[in-house]
Design an enzyme around this catalytic site. Sequence first.
Site: not given
Lengths: 334, 334
Positions: A46-47, A187
């Site tokens: 995600s990063h 999320e």
Amino acid sequence: MSSTRLSLSDIEDLAYQAVLGAGAAEPAAAAMARATRAAERDGIRSHGLHYIPIYCEHVVCGKVDGRAEPVVERPRPGSVRVNARSGFAHPAIEAGFAELVPAARENGVAGLAVFNSYNCGILGYHTERLAAEGLVGLGFTNAPASIAPHGGKTPVIGTNPFSLAVPGDPEARVLIDQSASTVAKSEIMMRAREGEAIPEGWALDADGNATTDPEAALKGSMTPSGGAKGFGAGLMVEIFAAALSGATLGKDASPFSGTAGGPPKTGQFFFAVDPEPFSGGAFADRIADLVAAIDAQDGARVPGSRRFANRAPADRDGVDVADALLERIRAYVK
Amino acid sequence: MSSTRLSLSDIEDLAYQAVLGAGAAEPAAAAMARATRAAERDGIRSHGLHYIPIYCEHVVCGKVDGRAEPVVERPRPGSVRVNARSGFAHPAIEAGFAELVPAARENGVAGLAVFNSYNCGILGYHTERLAAEGLVGLGFTNAPASIAPHGGKTPVIGTNPFSLAVPGDPEARVLIDQSASTVAKSEIMMRAREGEAIPEGWALDADGNATTDPEAALKGSMTPSGGAKGFGAGLMVEIFAAALSGATLGKDASPFSGTAGGPPKTGQFFFAVDPEPFSGGAFADRIADLVAAIDAQDGARVPGSRRFANRAPADRDGVDVADALLERIRAYVK
């Protein structure tokens, strides 16, 4: 979904070329590329490269000044202050660490405040760099408000993580890196996109009532992990990263996502501590003993161990990157 | 249950005479008496006069050396280290603060490690003393192990609180003081005495399974507040208060209650931060803004506000103390 296997060096190079192509200066692009490589190496997709199109878009729209040169001051022997000047957080933190590390060794402990800053990505990436210097690193970073005070309904603080990194071999032995919210906001955004309900306990609607509707949650607030104590942890982060650094409070900051609102001008704060003068040489043994007591238990794990375990395979084999993402990134390369 | 109204001065004097009578030296007795007065003033009865018979018993049985003189070192300009020599934590922390406060002003930030220490009572009592000096105080204290790592079943850390105090007028403006467990262990002990069930979520039995039986809970472990994140917060505290100070880890410490096992030799760690060099003068305004955003919401409260509100009435009216407790305390007065 087709994907291509890339080495970590290829990932770093691609990230560098894209951020440079978007208009950032070389040192900023290099700092963002190193952090991207580290995220992919740690398995925190995600990063990793996922964030490169966002960084590039923010350089283009002016949410980040990709050419800002951070200004470092050291007003007291153990006090370092960096004006990120609406540039990326990463090069500002790096510039601050160059003063913070020797200051911590000389004084036993030193602090670094960064203001006029931006989303610093994975907070543990930064604290772990202090651990790699043999220092205990404790970091705080604030974010646009999404969590209401316990009992209230209007967000006052962001998901505000803290991170603690303990020196080890080669990098950290323990790496705590946790946000104040029950779950990551991403999320809830994912469930909103997919039209799925969220579990009860994740979020409140705009009236402060529990909700399972992700759209209502995004208009309301995120719940703090552990109720009032989670809010307390996030408030501690806000006090260090925003109030003590003189940065913009989360409640007043522009969003980290999208292109509206200009630079968020949020902040970071780091303590760096040399364990030697405080522990009289006992620190490493105590940490080994503590870690062993956790590792000995089935089902328990030392914070950071998942990241550490991902490193050797990623170094050796590289990682698969979705071709659609690669295409979006390559569009910025000149 | 009959009780007697006492002024705070009477409470302080009684506590002083009892701890002195049990065998402690004058400075230690005075430090414990000041802390007792503050606890009663703040409405935290569990840590007020209620603790005096325990402190006295611990002096008598040797769990605390009431005549220990703490030894203070300052190995680096921003690093203070105190050997409490198995004495009370309070006078050791006070001795350390006498060096810590000027060190923080000179350097911008300073740290204090206390080892060979004991239960420090209300952690926020100590951090608030730093706030009263105009410094941001962040403190950690460890305790005998009662919380298992998330997913495990053997306790590794104690209820390990952290506390953050922000300067205000006259004392603190914000006072965060929170343990890592869902509830205080004393809540479970009380239910065990009364033969009542505990709510699910408070504790695990010795096999790591949820339990509502307080006896099974006392043989098992306390749950961390917010699951893995609560354990992370408590582990941070253990790393500062025990590992960094070279104190005894919670898993190896003798109990704080009862007379067995000798001195616990646990530890404390404090950061003191001068807001001025970090925030460039912006700190007080940012805190006022943050506090106002919480105060404006019905049902929400700024951490510490309950204690602050108790002070004026207790100063004016004194507090009621159970006669049975007074009798137990007076038995130590010589």
